[in-house]
Design a protein around this motif. Structure first.
Motif, mmCIF file in Angstrom:
data_model
loop_
_atom_site.group_PDB
_atom_site.id
_atom_site.type_symbol
_atom_site.label_atom_id
_atom_site.label_comp_id
_atom_site.label_asym_id
_atom_site.label_seq_id
_atom_site.Cartn_x
_atom_site.Cartn_y
_atom_site.Cartn_z
ATOM 1 N N THR A 38 0.821 -1.202 0.000
ATOM 2 C CA THR A 38 0.000 0.000 0.000
ATOM 3 C C THR A 38 0.861 1.261 0.000
ATOM 4 O O THR A 38 0.339 2.363 0.030
ATOM 5 C CB THR A 38 -0.931 0.033 1.225
ATOM 6 N N SER A 39 2.178 1.083 -0.038
ATOM 7 C CA SER A 39 3.103 2.219 -0.036
ATOM 8 C C SER A 39 3.902 2.261 -1.329
ATOM 9 O O SER A 39 4.405 1.242 -1.793
ATOM 10 C CB SER A 39 4.070 2.112 1.147
ATOM 11 N N ILE A 40 4.046 3.434 -1.867
ATOM 12 C CA ILE A 40 4.826 3.609 -3.085
ATOM 13 C C ILE A 40 6.320 3.616 -2.765
ATOM 14 O O ILE A 40 7.120 3.033 -3.478
ATOM 15 C CB ILE A 40 4.416 4.914 -3.797
ATOM 16 N N ARG A 41 6.704 4.244 -1.683
ATOM 17 C CA ARG A 41 8.119 4.394 -1.348
ATOM 18 C C ARG A 41 8.692 3.229 -0.539
ATOM 19 O O ARG A 41 9.770 2.758 -0.810
ATOM 20 C CB ARG A 41 8.336 5.693 -0.596
ATOM 21 N N ASP A 42 8.011 2.817 0.500
ATOM 22 C CA ASP A 42 8.505 1.768 1.398
ATOM 23 C C ASP A 42 7.688 0.496 1.219
ATOM 24 O O ASP A 42 7.027 0.029 2.148
ATOM 25 C CB ASP A 42 8.456 2.247 2.851
ATOM 26 N N SER A 43 7.758 -0.075 0.044
ATOM 27 C CA SER A 43 6.886 -1.205 -0.285
ATOM 28 C C SER A 43 7.069 -2.395 0.642
ATOM 29 O O SER A 43 6.133 -3.115 0.926
ATOM 30 C CB SER A 43 7.085 -1.621 -1.737
ATOM 31 N N TRP A 44 8.273 -2.623 1.125
ATOM 32 C CA TRP A 44 8.518 -3.759 1.998
ATOM 33 C C TRP A 44 7.927 -3.549 3.394
ATOM 34 O O TRP A 44 7.700 -4.495 4.119
ATOM 35 C CB TRP A 44 10.016 -4.040 2.091
ATOM 36 N N LYS A 45 7.676 -2.297 3.777
ATOM 37 C CA LYS A 45 7.122 -2.004 5.097
ATOM 38 C C LYS A 45 5.597 -2.052 5.122
ATOM 39 O O LYS A 45 4.997 -2.198 6.170
ATOM 40 C CB LYS A 45 7.572 -0.622 5.567
ATOM 41 N N ALA A 46 4.964 -1.888 3.981
ATOM 42 C CA ALA A 46 3.505 -1.812 3.915
ATOM 43 C C ALA A 46 2.932 -2.962 3.090
ATOM 44 O O ALA A 46 1.959 -2.804 2.374
ATOM 45 C CB ALA A 46 3.081 -0.471 3.342
ATOM 46 N N ARG A 47 3.555 -4.112 3.207
ATOM 47 C CA ARG A 47 3.106 -5.284 2.468
ATOM 48 C C ARG A 47 1.692 -5.667 2.918
ATOM 49 O O ARG A 47 1.359 -5.596 4.098
ATOM 50 C CB ARG A 47 4.068 -6.429 2.747
ATOM 51 N N VAL A 48 0.883 -6.075 1.959
ATOM 52 C CA VAL A 48 -0.489 -6.470 2.250
ATOM 53 C C VAL A 48 -0.797 -7.758 1.501
ATOM 54 O O VAL A 48 -0.416 -7.944 0.349
ATOM 55 C CB VAL A 48 -1.477 -5.339 1.877
ATOM 56 N N GLY A 49 -1.457 -8.675 2.175
ATOM 57 C CA GLY A 49 -1.866 -9.925 1.541
ATOM 58 C C GLY A 49 -0.754 -10.945 1.444
ATOM 59 O O GLY A 49 0.304 -10.821 2.059
ATOM 60 N N TYR A 50 -1.025 -11.952 0.668
ATOM 61 C CA TYR A 50 -0.112 -13.069 0.487
ATOM 62 C C TYR A 50 0.905 -12.768 -0.613
ATOM 63 O O TYR A 50 0.788 -11.786 -1.334
ATOM 64 C CB TYR A 50 -0.879 -14.335 0.099
ATOM 65 N N ALA A 51 1.862 -13.669 -0.748
ATOM 66 C CA ALA A 51 2.829 -13.624 -1.848
ATOM 67 C C ALA A 51 2.563 -14.825 -2.747
ATOM 68 O O ALA A 51 2.084 -15.863 -2.287
ATOM 69 C CB ALA A 51 4.251 -13.676 -1.307
ATOM 70 N N ILE A 52 2.890 -14.688 -4.008
ATOM 71 C CA ILE A 52 2.702 -15.785 -4.974
ATOM 72 C C ILE A 52 4.036 -16.076 -5.646
ATOM 73 O O ILE A 52 4.778 -15.163 -5.998
ATOM 74 C CB ILE A 52 1.649 -15.427 -6.040
ATOM 75 N N HIS A 53 4.306 -17.355 -5.828
ATOM 76 C CA HIS A 53 5.545 -17.781 -6.475
ATOM 77 C C HIS A 53 5.222 -18.807 -7.559
ATOM 78 O O HIS A 53 4.542 -19.792 -7.285
ATOM 79 C CB HIS A 53 6.487 -18.407 -5.448
ATOM 80 N N PRO A 54 5.699 -18.597 -8.787
ATOM 81 C CA PRO A 54 5.531 -19.626 -9.824
ATOM 82 C C PRO A 54 6.576 -20.725 -9.623
ATOM 83 O O PRO A 54 7.770 -20.472 -9.677
ATOM 84 C CB PRO A 54 5.744 -18.868 -11.131
ATOM 85 N N TYR A 55 6.128 -21.936 -9.353
ATOM 86 C CA TYR A 55 7.026 -23.070 -9.141
ATOM 87 C C TYR A 55 7.543 -23.618 -10.470
ATOM 88 O O TYR A 55 6.883 -23.505 -11.507
ATOM 89 C CB TYR A 55 6.309 -24.199 -8.397
ATOM 90 N N ASP A 56 8.696 -24.258 -10.411
ATOM 91 C CA ASP A 56 9.305 -24.841 -11.609
ATOM 92 C C ASP A 56 8.426 -25.900 -12.264
ATOM 93 O O ASP A 56 8.444 -26.060 -13.470
ATOM 94 C CB ASP A 56 10.666 -25.464 -11.277
ATOM 95 N N GLU A 57 7.675 -26.635 -11.467
ATOM 96 C CA GLU A 57 6.872 -27.725 -12.023
ATOM 97 C C GLU A 57 5.554 -27.250 -12.640
ATOM 98 O O GLU A 57 4.693 -28.051 -12.955
ATOM 99 C CB GLU A 57 6.621 -28.802 -10.961
ATOM 100 N N GLY A 58 5.405 -25.948 -12.833
ATOM 101 C CA GLY A 58 4.227 -25.429 -13.525
ATOM 102 C C GLY A 58 3.100 -24.993 -12.620
ATOM 103 O O GLY A 58 2.053 -24.578 -13.100
#
Length: 119
Positions: free
Chosen positions: A63-83
């Motif tokens: 939710t922050s333009i400048r300090d994105s790591w401090k205002a993280r919201v929600g989950y993270a998504i990662h594309p796995y190697d196996e598709g």
């Protein structure tokens, strides 16, 4: 908020377009799955108003333009190697999905109500 061709991009919109346009330039043109994930996320109005943050193909939002790591919201998504796509919460795997759209849907469903645009 969507782009008006008569106005310059705001910081959030510029970040989105910069990330989405990288698919056309080496070496990013070899990574189609992370791009599909970005495109699926951008298609969600609530996410397109947040600052997209990615590192090592992981994608999360702020939710922050400048300090994105401090205002993280929600989950993270990662594309796995196996598709598959993994949805993570603070380093803990929650679910694996077959499509980027499914992973994004899980993330969107868990966002707090009334989440405003990044500022």
């Amino acid at each position: 908020m969507r782009w008006n061709p008569r106005e310059p991009f705001g910081p959030v919109e510029l970040a989105w377009h910069s990330k989405l346009d990288r698919i056309h330039m080496p070496p990013y043109d070899r990574h189609l799955r992370p791009h599909a994930l970005l495109a699926a996320a951008y298609a969600q109005p609530v996410l397109s108003r947040l600052m997209p943050v990615n590192s090592h193909f992981n994608l999360w939002f702020s939710t922050s333009i400048r300090d994105s790591w401090k205002a993280r919201v929600g989950y993270a998504i990662h594309p796995y190697d196996e598709g598959l796509y993994g949805v993570w919460d603070k380093g803990v795997p929650l679910v694996r999905t077959e499509t980027p759209e499914e992973a994004v849907a899980v993330l969107v469903a868990a966002l707090p109500e009334g989440l405003g645009p990044a500022s």
